[in-house]
Design a protein around this motif. Structure first.
Motif, PDB file in Angstrom:
ATOM      1  N   GLY A 333       0.711  -1.123  -0.060  1.00  0.00           N
ATOM      2  CA  GLY A 333      -0.133  -0.087  -0.076  1.00  0.00           C
ATOM      3  C   GLY A 333       0.884   1.311   0.128  1.00  0.00           C
ATOM      4  N   CYS A 334       1.760   1.249   0.771  1.00  0.00           N
ATOM      5  CA  CYS A 334       2.596   2.445   1.017  1.00  0.00           C
ATOM      6  C   CYS A 334       3.495   2.750  -0.191  1.00  0.00           C
ATOM      7  N   ALA A 335       4.265   1.464  -0.597  1.00  0.00           N
ATOM      8  CA  ALA A 335       4.927   1.924  -2.046  1.00  0.00           C
ATOM      9  C   ALA A 335       4.056   2.269  -3.008  1.00  0.00           C
ATOM     10  N   VAL A 379      10.883  -1.822   5.701  1.00  0.00           N
ATOM     11  CA  VAL A 379      11.126  -1.844   6.993  1.00  0.00           C
ATOM     12  C   VAL A 379       9.832  -1.702   7.780  1.00  0.00           C
ATOM     13  N   TYR A 380       9.278  -2.502   8.292  1.00  0.00           N
ATOM     14  CA  TYR A 380       7.910  -2.298   8.975  1.00  0.00           C
ATOM     15  C   TYR A 380       8.534  -2.006  10.624  1.00  0.00           C
ATOM     16  N   MET A 381       8.341  -0.479  11.115  1.00  0.00           N
ATOM     17  CA  MET A 381       8.879  -0.328  12.497  1.00  0.00           C
ATOM     18  C   MET A 381       8.352   1.098  12.566  1.00  0.00           C
ATOM     19  N   GLY A 382       8.218   1.319  13.592  1.00  0.00           N
ATOM     20  CA  GLY A 382       7.917   3.082  14.187  1.00  0.00           C
ATOM     21  C   GLY A 382       9.163   3.691  14.054  1.00  0.00           C
ATOM     22  N   SER A 408       4.355   8.041   6.215  1.00  0.00           N
ATOM     23  CA  SER A 408       3.578   7.987   7.477  1.00  0.00           C
ATOM     24  C   SER A 408       2.158   7.762   7.163  1.00  0.00           C
ATOM     25  N   ARG A 409       1.451   6.917   7.741  1.00  0.00           N
ATOM     26  CA  ARG A 409      -0.045   6.907   7.651  1.00  0.00           C
ATOM     27  C   ARG A 409      -0.285   6.608   6.034  1.00  0.00           C
ATOM     28  N   GLY A 410       0.477   5.578   5.363  1.00  0.00           N
ATOM     29  CA  GLY A 410       0.281   5.228   3.811  1.00  0.00           C
ATOM     30  C   GLY A 410      -1.251   4.999   3.474  1.00  0.00           C
ATOM     31  N   THR A 438       4.303   4.223  10.767  1.00  0.00           N
ATOM     32  CA  THR A 438       5.086   4.714   9.333  1.00  0.00           C
ATOM     33  C   THR A 438       6.052   3.232   9.129  1.00  0.00           C
ATOM     34  N   THR A 439       6.331   3.362   7.733  1.00  0.00           N
ATOM     35  CA  THR A 439       6.808   2.232   6.950  1.00  0.00           C
ATOM     36  C   THR A 439       8.228   2.800   6.307  1.00  0.00           C
ATOM     37  N   THR A 440       9.086   2.180   6.274  1.00  0.00           N
ATOM     38  CA  THR A 440      10.434   2.688   5.653  1.00  0.00           C
ATOM     39  C   THR A 440      10.997   1.926   4.166  1.00  0.00           C
TER      40      THR A 440
HETATM   41  C1  LIG Z   1       2.637  -5.137  13.627  1.00  0.00           C
HETATM   42  S1  LIG Z   1       3.151  -4.451  12.066  1.00  0.00           S
HETATM   43  C2  LIG Z   1       1.385  -5.077  11.044  1.00  0.00           C
HETATM   44  C3  LIG Z   1       1.700  -5.272   9.751  1.00  0.00           C
HETATM   45  C4  LIG Z   1       0.613  -5.605   8.940  1.00  0.00           C
HETATM   46  N1  LIG Z   1       0.101  -7.015   9.282  1.00  0.00           N
HETATM   47  C5  LIG Z   1       0.403  -5.346   7.414  1.00  0.00           C
HETATM   48  O1  LIG Z   1       0.525  -6.490   6.800  1.00  0.00           O
HETATM   49  O2  LIG Z   1       0.842  -4.609   7.079  1.00  0.00           O
HETATM   50  C6  LIG Z   1       2.811  -2.973  12.241  1.00  0.00           C
HETATM   51  C7  LIG Z   1       3.647  -2.027  11.223  1.00  0.00           C
HETATM   52  O3  LIG Z   1       3.042  -1.896  10.102  1.00  0.00           O
HETATM   53  C8  LIG Z   1       3.207  -0.742   9.467  1.00  0.00           C
HETATM   54  N2  LIG Z   1       2.015  -0.176   8.814  1.00  0.00           N
HETATM   55  C9  LIG Z   1       1.008  -0.487   9.115  1.00  0.00           C
HETATM   56  N3  LIG Z   1       0.065   0.237   8.507  1.00  0.00           N
HETATM   57  C10 LIG Z   1       0.823   1.282   7.989  1.00  0.00           C
HETATM   58  C11 LIG Z   1       0.309   2.515   7.287  1.00  0.00           C
HETATM   59  N4  LIG Z   1      -1.076   2.649   6.982  1.00  0.00           N
HETATM   60  N5  LIG Z   1       1.285   3.318   6.884  1.00  0.00           N
HETATM   61  C12 LIG Z   1       2.584   2.878   7.165  1.00  0.00           C
HETATM   62  N6  LIG Z   1       2.895   1.954   7.878  1.00  0.00           N
HETATM   63  C13 LIG Z   1       1.853   0.928   8.346  1.00  0.00           C
HETATM   64  C14 LIG Z   1       3.930   0.055  10.299  1.00  0.00           C
HETATM   65  O4  LIG Z   1       5.417  -0.177  10.156  1.00  0.00           O
HETATM   66  C15 LIG Z   1       3.406  -0.629  11.589  1.00  0.00           C
HETATM   67  O5  LIG Z   1       4.500  -0.494  12.644  1.00  0.00           O
END
Ligand SMILES: C[S@@+](CC[C@H](N)C(=O)[O-])C[C@H]1O[C@@H](n2cnc3c(N)ncnc32)[C@H](O)[C@@H]1O
Length: 456
Positions: A333-335, A379-382, A408-410, A438-440
């Motif tokens: 989604g973010c990409a 990278v899935y992380m805060g 942020s908030r993709g 956020t996703t990087t």
């Molecule tokens: C516990 S993981 C869950 C991932 C989720 N199951 C998925 O497939 O997207 C949580 C992480 O997903 C990422 N994430 C989820 N929704 C997001 C969004 N709308 N925008 C950016 N990053 C997101 C963030 O990195 C967040 O810290």
């Protein structure tokens, strides 16, 4: 009602198609599909009609239409594009009480073709009485999204068991209640999953008068934009009695559930300390055991960094039927919404999804592998571990000018993207003070964003 809807049995019925062009060919194909005995009258046949005539050994008369051609037919289709011929065909049919459809002219038709949703043996036909075929098609598209692909299989399954159920349940009201329970509950869901044996077992339970069993759908809610939900996820939400959700699920997605469904928040937000995974499992289990339809809505995809596997394990151990409905994961989604293709023929032949959550204040990943070129890292992380992440990657050989971006908030309305070389990303993100989640994304593909003209 201006026109009476009917489903005609045309097997072996004598039918006539006047015309040999593309449109006529489509109508010939429909009649052949329905098993009709088709005769074609036209001065010339186009390729498609000629091919159909040969393949199905149809009668062809290469000449102009004559009124007498309609005699003895059950159904005639005028597809000539010549309004005078169409008018004559219609008059001939009316006089001889033969049904006629004139393509694109309801005034010269006693029968019109509806728009069709085909889930054989279930057929839904939509007609606007010829007023607007385009509107009929739109309505048909809406119905297409409502009816699961397995609707036909479900109808077959129920049809094959009707006699048996009738024999063991003579009371008609009791039978009606049974079929409703079957459709509301697990029988339909199990057929959707392709598990006919389990559906049979559940039907037998209902016939024996046992309470219906519950069912859990582990549903991927996608990254936020409700339009990214799959049709299957939407249907599960609309059937659910209870919906368990957490902070990653956007309110707009949650709203798509039934109004009267119980919604249970099981995330970690503000003062709320959060529900432990074992408590969530126990709550869902208790609801399912009461015969409720439970949806566990998880952000993104349930099987990507989502602990979906653990929840399923509990259900399986307790013999609860479940399904997993995938969702669009944050990386995708973010990409897409940030305009970053994750792979590229020249720059990234692979993509890795990693989670960079801190454990004891340390991000522990396979740094030498991740620092290699010609790949994309998601990278899935805060934001907390971002400095450590970039320092480790550079320390293990990643070029400091490697393009990177934090999203942020993709996919949500307020999505924000901060892009910088990996050496400066943490600083730039801190200055932008981005809200989570956020996703990087790291890799040369990030530079393609500019070419794709993304502004957010
Ligand atoms: C516990 S993981 C869950 C991932 C989720 N199951 C998925 O497939 O997207 C949580 C992480 O997903 C990422 N994430 C989820 N929704 C997001 C969004 N709308 N925008 C950016 N990053 C997101 C963030 O990195 C967040 O810290």
């Amino acid at each position: 009602m201006k026109r009476l809807p009917l489903f005609l049995d045309l097997s072996e019925a004598p039918c006539l198609v006047i015309g040999g062009g593309e449109v006529a060919a489509r109508k010939i194909a429909s009649l052949v599909d329905a098993g009709a005995r088709v005769t074609i009258v036209a001065p010339l046949l186009g390729d498609a009609a000629a091919e159909l005539a040969e393949r199905h050994d149809l009668d062809v008369e290469l000449r102009e239409f004559e009124e007498d051609d309609v005699r003895g037919r059950l159904f005639v289709i005028a597809a000539t594009g010549d309004s005078e011929v169409n008018r004559r065909a219609c008059a001939a049919c009316r006089e001889r009480r033969v049904l006629i459809n004139t393509v694109d002219d309801a005034t010269l038709s006693t029968a019109i073709f509806p728009s069709i949703v085909d889930r054989a043996p279930v057929t839904v036909a939509v007609s606007t009485g010829g007023a607007s075929p385009t509107l009929a098609r739109r309505i048909r598209e809406q119905i297409e999204t409502l009816l699961p692909a397995a609707t036909g299989r479900l109808a077959d399954f129920l049809g094959r068991r009707r006699e048996r159920v009738r024999a063991s349940m003579p009371d008609i009201d009791a039978r009606r209640r049974l079929w409703e329970q079957a459709l509301d509950g697990n029988v339909a869901a199990l057929i959707g999953k392709g598990d006919e044996a389990a559906a049979d077992a559940e039907l037998a339970r209902l016939v024996a008068g046992d309470a219906p069993e519950g069912f859990v759908s582990l549903v991927g809610a996608g990254p936020g934009d409700p339009d990214l939900l799959t049709l299957k996820a939407l249907r599960a939400l609309q059937r659910a009695d209870v919906i368990y959700h957490d902070n990653l699920v956007s309110p707009a997605v949650l709203e798509l559930g039934r109004r009267d469904a119980r919604r249970v928040y099981v995330g970690k937000r503000r003062a709320f300390s959060g529900t432990r995974q074992s408590d969530i499992n126990a709550l869902m289990l208790a609801d399912a055991k009461q015969g409720l339809r439970v949806v566990r809505l998880k952000g993104g995809d349930p099987f990507i960094f989502g602990r979906g596997g653990e929840e399923i394990e509990t259900l399986r151990r307790h013999g609860i039927e479940f399904e997993v409905i995938p969702g669009i994961t944050a990386a995708l989604g973010c990409a897409a919404y940030a305009g970053i293709p994750l792979t590229h023929r020249d720059w990234a032949q692979s993509v890795r999804f990693v989670t960079g959550h801190l454990k004891d204040d340390i991000v522990n990943l396979d740094w030498p592998e991740l620092a290699k070129p010609d790949q994309t890292l998601v990278v899935y992380m805060g934001l907390v571990g971002l400095r450590q992440l970039s320092a480790q990657l550079i320390g293990h050989g990643m070029a400091p000018d490697t393009p990177s971006a934090t999203i942020s908030r993709g996919t949500l309305e307020d999505q924000a993207v901060v892009a910088a070389p990996i050496s400066g990303l943490a600083q730039a993100v801190e200055e932008a003070d981005l809200p989570g989640p956020t996703t990087t994304i790291i890799g040369r593909v990030v530079d393609l964003r500019a070419q794709l003209g993304r502004s957010r």
